[in-house]
Design a protein around this motif. Structure first.
Motif, mmCIF file in Angstrom:
data_model
loop_
_atom_site.group_PDB
_atom_site.id
_atom_site.type_symbol
_atom_site.label_atom_id
_atom_site.label_comp_id
_atom_site.label_asym_id
_atom_site.label_seq_id
_atom_site.Cartn_x
_atom_site.Cartn_y
_atom_site.Cartn_z
ATOM 1 N N LYS A 177 0.831 -1.209 0.000
ATOM 2 C CA LYS A 177 0.000 0.000 0.000
ATOM 3 C C LYS A 177 0.861 1.253 0.000
ATOM 4 O O LYS A 177 0.595 2.205 -0.747
ATOM 5 C CB LYS A 177 -0.925 -0.012 1.219
ATOM 6 N N GLU A 178 1.896 1.266 0.825
ATOM 7 C CA GLU A 178 2.770 2.441 0.910
ATOM 8 C C GLU A 178 3.448 2.736 -0.422
ATOM 9 O O GLU A 178 3.695 3.905 -0.752
ATOM 10 C CB GLU A 178 3.816 2.223 2.002
ATOM 11 N N ARG A 179 3.750 1.689 -1.182
ATOM 12 C CA ARG A 179 4.441 1.861 -2.464
ATOM 13 C C ARG A 179 3.472 1.977 -3.635
ATOM 14 O O ARG A 179 3.899 2.142 -4.776
ATOM 15 C CB ARG A 179 5.412 0.687 -2.692
ATOM 16 N N GLY A 180 2.178 1.860 -3.371
ATOM 17 C CA GLY A 180 1.187 1.936 -4.433
ATOM 18 C C GLY A 180 1.174 0.720 -5.329
ATOM 19 O O GLY A 180 0.703 0.780 -6.471
ATOM 20 N N LYS A 181 1.688 -0.414 -4.801
ATOM 21 C CA LYS A 181 1.766 -1.629 -5.606
ATOM 22 C C LYS A 181 0.637 -2.581 -5.243
ATOM 23 O O LYS A 181 -0.123 -2.344 -4.288
ATOM 24 C CB LYS A 181 3.141 -2.259 -5.458
ATOM 25 N N LEU A 182 0.484 -3.646 -6.012
ATOM 26 C CA LEU A 182 -0.739 -4.436 -5.972
ATOM 27 C C LEU A 182 -0.508 -5.869 -5.517
ATOM 28 O O LEU A 182 0.533 -6.464 -5.797
ATOM 29 C CB LEU A 182 -1.387 -4.443 -7.363
ATOM 30 N N ILE A 183 -1.515 -6.404 -4.869
ATOM 31 C CA ILE A 183 -1.559 -7.802 -4.477
ATOM 32 C C ILE A 183 -2.519 -8.512 -5.424
ATOM 33 O O ILE A 183 -3.622 -8.022 -5.676
ATOM 34 C CB ILE A 183 -2.038 -7.962 -3.023
ATOM 35 N N GLU A 184 -2.100 -9.649 -5.926
ATOM 36 C CA GLU A 184 -2.926 -10.348 -6.913
ATOM 37 C C GLU A 184 -3.921 -11.298 -6.254
ATOM 38 O O GLU A 184 -3.584 -12.060 -5.352
ATOM 39 C CB GLU A 184 -2.035 -11.147 -7.857
ATOM 40 N N ILE A 185 -5.159 -11.233 -6.727
ATOM 41 C CA ILE A 185 -6.157 -12.264 -6.455
ATOM 42 C C ILE A 185 -6.253 -13.073 -7.753
ATOM 43 O O ILE A 185 -6.752 -12.587 -8.755
ATOM 44 C CB ILE A 185 -7.508 -11.669 -6.048
#
Length: 274
Positions: A177-185
């Motif tokens: 979240k802090e880096r604006g990156k994503l977690i994949e579902i």
């Protein structure tokens, strides 16, 4: 609540060897599925070839010839890179690459990883063989994912729910979240029953912590492109907020990539034809 998911950025072509469609077939399938954007992310991994040489990975080097808009679909160039150590190192970072595909020496010393991924738009960082993490502490495996997120080209942590690696979910999600990156579902991870609970927990914590996700087919054949029935079912189970689905539209995804500092392709917004 039905979700609108108009992009799919974790898909594979014939290049991945255990996949079965061409890039053209995948684009046609994306168009048929009503997608605005397709991301192709073939494997960059030791699983493809018994010997590692840049000639094996020419598929990635020449992707600049792909049109940015193909049959009305915006097309992105990516790779799914293997995390290969608890330090968060990627496949190819420790492999010297002194010569080009025609045998000319490079003027600047770079690794195989740097040469192959240098011109791609984004990376999906995944664990496929968790043997290296056997016996590692949760602190070590958590640091592995944190280090992967620090790579400026990584946009997504791929299928963490089926990686076979136990880690501190909240610490990794907070860093994403802090880096604006994503977690994949990952829809493919949910096709059986073995990973549902781990994936559900990750989705729930993303919702509670306000972490952006990408919903991916992980398609290995064209008809699976843009199809997310199991992933969407999971998101409905946990009442996942749609605003955290960062691949719900082409424009939201491109804004997310630019904000995260991965790649600024916002000039492509609105280019595709519905």
């Amino acid at each position: 609540m039905p979700y609108r998911i108009a992009t799919d950025i974790h898909t594979h072509t014939l290049f991945s060897r255990h996949a079965y469609s061409t890039i053209a077939e995948n684009v046609a399938a994306a168009r048929a599925a009503g997608l605005e954007l397709l991301g192709s992310a073939d494997h960059f991994s030791e699983m493809l070839f018994p010997e590692q040489h840049i000639r094996n990975f020419q598929f990635f080097l020449n992707q600049g010839i792909w049109p940015r808009t193909w049959d009305g679909v915006t097309l992105l160039r990516g790779a799914e890179v293997d995390i290969v150590s608890t330090s968060g190192a990627f496949f190819g970072q420790d492999i010297a690459c002194p010569q080009s595909i025609v045998g000319h020496p490079y003027r600047q010393e770079k690794s195989l990883f740097e040469h192959v991924t240098g011109d791609l738009d984004y990376l999906v960082a995944s664990v496929h063989n968790a043997a290296f993490a056997r016996g590692a502490s949760v602190a070590e495996t958590t640091q592995m994912y944190l280090a992967a997120l620090e790579n400026p080209r990584v946009l997504v942590l791929g299928h963490t729910g089926r990686s076979g690696v136990v880690f501190d979910v909240d610490e990794v999600l907070t860093a994403a979240k802090e880096r604006g990156k994503l977690i994949e579902i990952n829809n493919h991870s949910l096709e059986g029953q073995g990973h549902h609970e781990a994936c559900r927990r990750i989705a729930e914590r993303c919702a509670e912590l306000g972490v952006g996700i990408t919903v991916s087919s992980d398609a290995h054949i064209a008809p699976a492109i843009g199809r997310f029935p199991f992933a969407e079912g999971l998101l409905e189970e946990v009442h996942f907020p749609e605003e955290l689905i960062k691949n719900r539209s082409r424009d939201v995804l491109l804004d997310t990539m630019a904000t995260a500092g991965v790649c600024d392709l916002r000039t492509l917004k609105g280019d595709a034809v519905a």
